[in-house]
Design a protein around this motif. Structure first.
Motif, short mmCIF file in Angstrom:
data_model
loop_
_atom_site.label_atom_id
_atom_site.label_comp_id
_atom_site.label_asym_id
_atom_site.label_seq_id
_atom_site.Cartn_x
_atom_site.Cartn_y
_atom_site.Cartn_z
N LEU A 143 126.83 -103.31 101.74
CA LEU A 143 125.44 -103.10 100.86
C LEU A 143 124.53 -102.18 101.47
N ASN A 144 124.64 -101.95 102.82
CA ASN A 144 123.45 -101.42 103.53
C ASN A 144 123.63 -99.98 103.49
N THR A 177 121.71 -110.91 103.52
CA THR A 177 122.83 -111.83 103.07
C THR A 177 123.22 -111.22 101.90
N VAL A 178 124.36 -111.42 101.07
CA VAL A 178 124.93 -110.94 100.02
C VAL A 178 123.88 -111.61 98.97
N ASP A 179 123.50 -112.77 99.12
CA ASP A 179 122.69 -113.46 97.91
C ASP A 179 121.26 -112.56 97.84
N ASP A 180 120.95 -111.66 98.61
CA ASP A 180 119.75 -110.85 98.44
C ASP A 180 119.99 -109.85 97.09
N LEU A 181 121.28 -110.13 96.67
CA LEU A 181 121.42 -108.89 95.50
C LEU A 181 120.61 -109.68 94.50
N LYS A 190 126.10 -114.81 87.68
CA LYS A 190 127.38 -114.48 87.16
C LYS A 190 127.93 -113.25 87.88
N VAL A 191 127.07 -112.27 87.79
CA VAL A 191 127.56 -110.95 88.40
C VAL A 191 127.54 -111.12 90.21
N LEU A 192 126.79 -112.05 90.45
CA LEU A 192 126.97 -112.15 92.09
C LEU A 192 128.18 -112.50 92.31
N GLU A 193 128.60 -113.58 91.69
CA GLU A 193 129.91 -114.36 92.04
C GLU A 193 131.21 -113.43 92.00
N GLY A 194 130.71 -112.36 91.11
CA GLY A 194 132.10 -111.42 90.61
C GLY A 194 132.06 -110.33 91.87
N LEU A 195 130.83 -110.39 92.61
CA LEU A 195 130.54 -109.25 93.64
C LEU A 195 131.01 -109.80 95.05
N ASP A 197 133.22 -111.71 96.96
CA ASP A 197 134.22 -111.13 97.77
C ASP A 197 134.32 -109.72 98.08
N GLY A 198 133.66 -108.99 97.56
CA GLY A 198 133.98 -107.40 97.68
C GLY A 198 132.86 -106.82 98.41
N VAL A 199 131.77 -107.55 98.81
CA VAL A 199 130.80 -106.73 99.45
C VAL A 199 130.46 -107.46 100.70
N ARG A 200 129.75 -106.72 101.59
CA ARG A 200 129.25 -107.52 102.91
C ARG A 200 128.11 -106.92 103.39
#
Length: 201
Positions: A143-144, A177-181, A190-195, A197-200
């Motif tokens: 993500l960065n 963290t990914v939760d910063d999204l 809902k969108v975060l849960e779909g992302l 496993d595919g982001v770091r």
């Protein structure tokens, strides 16, 4: 021989004022009385002024903290630099000797604040990079470092959301963290849960 009685004391002379002088004297006396009353009714100027604090009690402001930033890419002197905690990307580039003639500064937000441990990459004009390719080969997107095109490949992320992710990163710094999204407008649970496993970061 009889003594003669003492002569009577001379009569006291009375001070007679004219009408004009009497009026002036009365006005002066009245003014003096009023002035004294006003002065007595006012608070003391010494009491009204607070005492200044002693200069010895003022503590000096603490020196700003330092951060470490890794600058690389199209700069004159790539490397690790120690900057003030309130530094921005432009300060990091200046510490590295400035950008080279081949630098593509259109993709670098020079006004963004930098964070401790951050890596700043100044791209070269015309360079084609794949920011989504992870060095570990796990297929996740960073993500960065990912650009808008790489973010659009993620499930549930279109051009608008990808642009918001990049804008949030430029305004607020790195994702910790990914939760910063969740702070990005338009991204919910809902969108975060779909992302996830595919982001770091």
């Amino acid at each position: 021989m009889t003594s003669s009685p003492p002569p009577p004391p001379p009569p006291r002379r009375r001070l007679r004022l004219g009408l004009g002088a009497a009026v002036v004297l009365a006005i002066v006396a009245l003014s003096t009385a009023v002035g004294l009353g006003l002065v007595r009714g006012q608070p003391s100027s010494v009491d009204a002024v607070p005492l200044a604090e002693s200069s010895a009690s003022v503590e000096p402001a603490p020196a700003p903290a330092e951060i470490y930033v890794h600058v690389l890419g199209a700069v004159e002197r790539p490397g690790l630099y120690v900057l003030r905690a309130d530094s921005r990307v432009v300060d990091a580039l200046a510490a590295a000797g400035g950008s080279t003639d081949a630098a593509d500064l259109a993709g670098v937000n020079l006004a963004r604040r930098v964070e401790d441990g951050e890596q700043i990459l100044v791209p070269v004009v015309g360079a084609v990079a794949d920011p989504s390719a992870p060095p570990s080969g796990d297929g996740t997107v960073d993500l960065n470092t990912a650009d808008q095109a790489a973010l659009e490949e993620l499930p549930g992320i279109g051009p608008a959301l990808a642009e918001r992710i990049v804008a949030w990163r430029e305004d607020n710094g790195r994702f910790r963290t990914v939760d910063d999204l969740l702070a990005v407008p338009g991204i919910g649970e809902k969108v975060l849960e779909g992302l996830r496993d595919g982001v770091r970061v």
